[in-house]
Design a protein around this motif. Structure first.
Motif, PDB file in Angstrom:
ATOM      1  N   LEU A   1       1.845   7.186   3.416  1.00 48.52           N
ATOM      2  CA  LEU A   1       2.000   6.838   4.831  1.00 48.52           C
ATOM      3  C   LEU A   1       1.682   5.361   4.987  1.00 48.52           C
ATOM      4  CD1 LEU A   1       0.886   8.860   7.905  1.00 48.52           C
ATOM      5  CD2 LEU A   1       0.263   6.449   7.733  1.00 48.52           C
ATOM      6  N   PHE A   2       2.521   4.678   5.739  1.00 51.95           N
ATOM      7  CA  PHE A   2       2.405   3.234   5.930  1.00 51.95           C
ATOM      8  C   PHE A   2       2.339   2.915   7.423  1.00 51.95           C
ATOM      9  CE2 PHE A   2       3.743   1.973   1.609  1.00 51.95           C
ATOM     10  CZ  PHE A   2       4.313   3.154   1.175  1.00 51.95           C
ATOM     11  N   TRP A   3       1.591   1.889   7.763  1.00 54.65           N
ATOM     12  CA  TRP A   3       1.594   1.322   9.116  1.00 54.65           C
ATOM     13  C   TRP A   3       2.127  -0.104   9.050  1.00 54.65           C
ATOM     14  CZ3 TRP A   3       0.783   3.651  13.690  1.00 54.65           C
ATOM     15  CH2 TRP A   3       0.076   4.867  13.723  1.00 54.65           C
ATOM     16  N   TYR A   4       2.972  -0.442  10.048  1.00 57.28           N
ATOM     17  CA  TYR A   4       3.537  -1.779  10.164  1.00 57.28           C
ATOM     18  C   TYR A   4       3.369  -2.265  11.601  1.00 57.28           C
ATOM     19  CZ  TYR A   4       6.111  -0.794   5.826  1.00 57.28           C
ATOM     20  OH  TYR A   4       6.456  -0.482   4.533  1.00 57.28           O
ATOM     21  N   GLN A   5       3.347  -3.586  11.740  1.00 57.53           N
ATOM     22  CA  GLN A   5       3.361  -4.224  13.049  1.00 57.53           C
ATOM     23  C   GLN A   5       4.656  -5.018  13.162  1.00 57.53           C
ATOM     24  OE1 GLN A   5       1.056  -7.909  13.726  1.00 57.53           O
ATOM     25  NE2 GLN A   5      -0.052  -6.788  15.308  1.00 57.53           N
ATOM     26  N   GLN A   6       5.391  -4.833  14.249  1.00 57.51           N
ATOM     27  CA  GLN A   6       6.653  -5.546  14.414  1.00 57.51           C
ATOM     28  C   GLN A   6       6.644  -6.309  15.728  1.00 57.51           C
ATOM     29  OE1 GLN A   6      10.338  -3.220  14.443  1.00 57.51           O
ATOM     30  NE2 GLN A   6      11.455  -4.945  13.574  1.00 57.51           N
ATOM     31  N   ALA A   7       6.635  -7.631  15.628  1.00 57.16           N
ATOM     32  CA  ALA A   7       6.737  -8.489  16.807  1.00 57.16           C
ATOM     33  C   ALA A   7       8.209  -8.623  17.187  1.00 57.16           C
ATOM     34  CB  ALA A   7       6.134  -9.857  16.513  1.00 57.16           C
ATOM     35  N   LEU A   8       8.466  -9.012  18.410  1.00 54.31           N
ATOM     36  CA  LEU A   8       9.832  -9.132  18.914  1.00 54.31           C
ATOM     37  C   LEU A   8      10.637 -10.108  18.066  1.00 54.31           C
ATOM     38  CD1 LEU A   8      11.505  -8.024  21.263  1.00 54.31           C
ATOM     39  CD2 LEU A   8      10.930 -10.103  22.546  1.00 54.31           C
ATOM     40  N   GLY A   9      11.794  -9.658  17.598  1.00 51.96           N
ATOM     41  CA  GLY A   9      12.663 -10.527  16.810  1.00 51.96           C
ATOM     42  C   GLY A   9      12.249 -10.731  15.373  1.00 51.96           C
ATOM     43  N   GLN A  10      11.254  -9.986  14.930  1.00 54.53           N
ATOM     44  CA  GLN A  10      10.752 -10.105  13.562  1.00 54.53           C
ATOM     45  C   GLN A  10      10.939  -8.792  12.819  1.00 54.53           C
ATOM     46  OE1 GLN A  10       9.386 -13.162  12.473  1.00 54.53           O
ATOM     47  NE2 GLN A  10      10.119 -13.833  14.493  1.00 54.53           N
ATOM     48  N   GLY A  11      10.814  -8.863  11.511  1.00 55.76           N
ATOM     49  CA  GLY A  11      10.826  -7.638  10.731  1.00 55.76           C
ATOM     50  C   GLY A  11       9.445  -6.996  10.744  1.00 55.76           C
ATOM     51  N   PRO A  12       9.353  -5.749  10.321  1.00 61.39           N
ATOM     52  CA  PRO A  12       8.039  -5.096  10.248  1.00 61.39           C
ATOM     53  C   PRO A  12       7.127  -5.806   9.255  1.00 61.39           C
ATOM     54  CG  PRO A  12       9.828  -3.483  10.073  1.00 61.39           C
ATOM     55  CD  PRO A  12      10.446  -4.833   9.957  1.00 61.39           C
ATOM     56  N   GLU A  13       5.855  -5.966   9.640  1.00 62.14           N
ATOM     57  CA  GLU A  13       4.842  -6.570   8.766  1.00 62.14           C
ATOM     58  C   GLU A  13       3.874  -5.479   8.336  1.00 62.14           C
ATOM     59  OE1 GLU A  13       5.656 -10.928   9.024  1.00 62.14           O
ATOM     60  OE2 GLU A  13       4.075  -9.869   7.931  1.00 62.14           O
ATOM     61  N   PHE A  14       3.657  -5.393   7.037  1.00 66.53           N
ATOM     62  CA  PHE A  14       2.774  -4.371   6.475  1.00 66.53           C
ATOM     63  C   PHE A  14       1.353  -4.525   7.001  1.00 66.53           C
ATOM     64  CE2 PHE A  14       1.048  -1.535   3.335  1.00 66.53           C
ATOM     65  CZ  PHE A  14      -0.154  -2.107   2.938  1.00 66.53           C
ATOM     66  N   LEU A  15       0.750  -3.384   7.360  1.00 61.66           N
ATOM     67  CA  LEU A  15      -0.653  -3.376   7.758  1.00 61.66           C
ATOM     68  C   LEU A  15      -1.525  -2.662   6.728  1.00 61.66           C
ATOM     69  CD1 LEU A  15      -0.396  -2.524  11.583  1.00 61.66           C
ATOM     70  CD2 LEU A  15      -0.847  -4.762  10.539  1.00 61.66           C
ATOM     71  N   THR A  16      -1.168  -1.383   6.455  1.00 60.08           N
ATOM     72  CA  THR A  16      -1.999  -0.596   5.559  1.00 60.08           C
ATOM     73  C   THR A  16      -1.205   0.584   5.020  1.00 60.08           C
ATOM     74  OG1 THR A  16      -4.143   0.523   5.338  1.00 60.08           O
ATOM     75  CG2 THR A  16      -2.951   0.869   7.397  1.00 60.08           C
ATOM     76  N   TYR A  17      -1.742   1.195   3.937  1.00 56.95           N
ATOM     77  CA  TYR A  17      -1.030   2.235   3.213  1.00 56.95           C
ATOM     78  C   TYR A  17      -2.002   3.309   2.747  1.00 56.95           C
ATOM     79  CZ  TYR A  17       0.629   3.885  -1.438  1.00 56.95           C
ATOM     80  OH  TYR A  17       0.945   4.624  -2.560  1.00 56.95           O
ATOM     81  N   PHE A  18      -1.614   4.566   2.921  1.00 56.90           N
ATOM     82  CA  PHE A  18      -2.397   5.708   2.462  1.00 56.90           C
ATOM     83  C   PHE A  18      -1.602   6.522   1.455  1.00 56.90           C
ATOM     84  CE2 PHE A  18      -5.952   5.882   5.451  1.00 56.90           C
ATOM     85  CZ  PHE A  18      -5.489   5.089   6.486  1.00 56.90           C
ATOM     86  N   GLN A  19      -2.325   7.040   0.481  1.00 59.14           N
ATOM     87  CA  GLN A  19      -1.766   8.078  -0.376  1.00 59.14           C
ATOM     88  C   GLN A  19      -2.678   9.286  -0.183  1.00 59.14           C
ATOM     89  OE1 GLN A  19      -1.482   7.937  -4.926  1.00 59.14           O
ATOM     90  NE2 GLN A  19       0.557   7.340  -4.247  1.00 59.14           N
ATOM     91  N   ASN A  20      -2.137  10.316   0.409  1.00 57.41           N
ATOM     92  CA  ASN A  20      -2.960  11.429   0.908  1.00 57.41           C
ATOM     93  C   ASN A  20      -4.023  10.854   1.852  1.00 57.41           C
ATOM     94  OD1 ASN A  20      -1.660  13.640  -0.544  1.00 57.41           O
ATOM     95  ND2 ASN A  20      -2.453  12.648  -2.377  1.00 57.41           N
ATOM     96  N   GLU A  21      -5.286  11.154   1.630  1.00 52.17           N
ATOM     97  CA  GLU A  21      -6.314  10.655   2.551  1.00 52.17           C
ATOM     98  C   GLU A  21      -6.892   9.320   2.112  1.00 52.17           C
ATOM     99  OE1 GLU A  21      -6.495  13.357   0.760  1.00 52.17           O
ATOM    100  OE2 GLU A  21      -8.295  13.244  -0.495  1.00 52.17           O
ATOM    101  N   ALA A  22      -6.494   8.846   0.948  1.00 55.69           N
ATOM    102  CA  ALA A  22      -7.051   7.604   0.417  1.00 55.69           C
ATOM    103  C   ALA A  22      -6.282   6.393   0.936  1.00 55.69           C
ATOM    104  CB  ALA A  22      -7.001   7.635  -1.105  1.00 55.69           C
ATOM    105  N   GLN A  23      -7.031   5.443   1.475  1.00 54.66           N
ATOM    106  CA  GLN A  23      -6.423   4.194   1.950  1.00 54.66           C
ATOM    107  C   GLN A  23      -6.387   3.236   0.765  1.00 54.66           C
ATOM    108  OE1 GLN A  23      -8.521   2.282   5.212  1.00 54.66           O
ATOM    109  NE2 GLN A  23      -6.669   1.274   5.943  1.00 54.66           N
TER     110      GLN A  23
END
Lengths: 112, 116
Positions: B32-54
């Motif tokens: 599972l991945f989280w991204y932040q996307q500002a207007l007019g930009q591509g998604p920027e990586f925030l954080t990543y989980f594999q199962n419950e482990a970040q």
């Protein structure tokens, strides 16, 4: 750090023609290169993945090329349709266990 | 479920408030991945989980950002003391484990956060 450049301007293509979008990157070639489609108010949708040892990949009307010498990928939509209008994102996965780096995207308008 | 879902779809917060954004990945998806996307930009990586482990939180912009996935399924991204620069669309994505599909990210619709 790795940088990705996509056509900064919106691309207007006449319906029925082939649309070609460009993705250039700096530094090292990624293990995998992906293309996603994003419509307004929605999340990106995966389209195609191409590996560094592959030159070309096709899926229906879509074709992706990958040139590690030029550090460039081209994304083609043949027989374009107004429904193909969207933003197309290029994304790099530097190695199999790394995070994905997205470009800013190119807005494509297919004119009827 | 049929796809990745996120809630709320829209959130307006006053500067200084805490917010919590929820992501329900596709059932059975390990990553599972989280991204932040500002207007007019591509998604920027925030954080990543594999199962419950970040496994990677290198993209979190400050210690005001915190993510968790306690049971390896639903994930929550929390932003404390929100600032105007936090205004963006927050996207969640999940991936399967198949050899051919493990790199295909399935995205949710995103949560549009506006900090006033």
């Amino acid at each position: 750090s790795q940088k990705i450049e996509q056509n900064s301007e919106a691309l207007n293509i006449q319906e029925g023609k082939t649309a070609t979008l460009t993705c250039n990157y700096t530094n090292y070639s990624p293990a995998y290169l992906q293309w996603y489609r994003q419509d307004p108010g929605r999340g990106p949708v995966f389209l195609l993945l191409i590996r560094e040892n592959e030159k070309e990949k096709r899926k229906e009307r879509l074709k992706v090329t990958f040139d590690t010498t030029l550090k460039q990928s081209l994304f083609h939509i043949t027989a374009s349709q107004p429904a193909d209008s969207a933003t197309y994102l290029c994304a790099l996965l530097m190695n199999r266990d790394d995070k994905i780096i997205f470009g800013k995207g190119t807005r494509l308008h297919i004119l009827p | 479920g049929a796809g990745v879902s996120q809630s709320p779809r829209y959130k307006v917060a006053k500067r200084g408030q805490d917010v919590a954004l929820r992501c329900d990945p596709i059932s059975g998806h390990v990553s599972l991945f989280w991204y932040q996307q500002a207007l007019g930009q591509g998604p920027e990586f925030l954080t990543y989980f594999q199962n419950e482990a970040q496994l990677d939180k290198s993209g979190l912009p400050s210690d005001r950002f915190f993510a968790e996935r306690p049971e390896g399924s639903v994930s929550t991204l929390k932003i404390q003391r929100t600032q105007q620069e936090d205004s963006a669309v927050y996207l969640c994505a999940s991936t399967g484990t198949g050899v051919k599909t493990r790199y295909e990210q399935y995205f949710g619709p995103g949560t549009r956060l506006t900090v006033t």
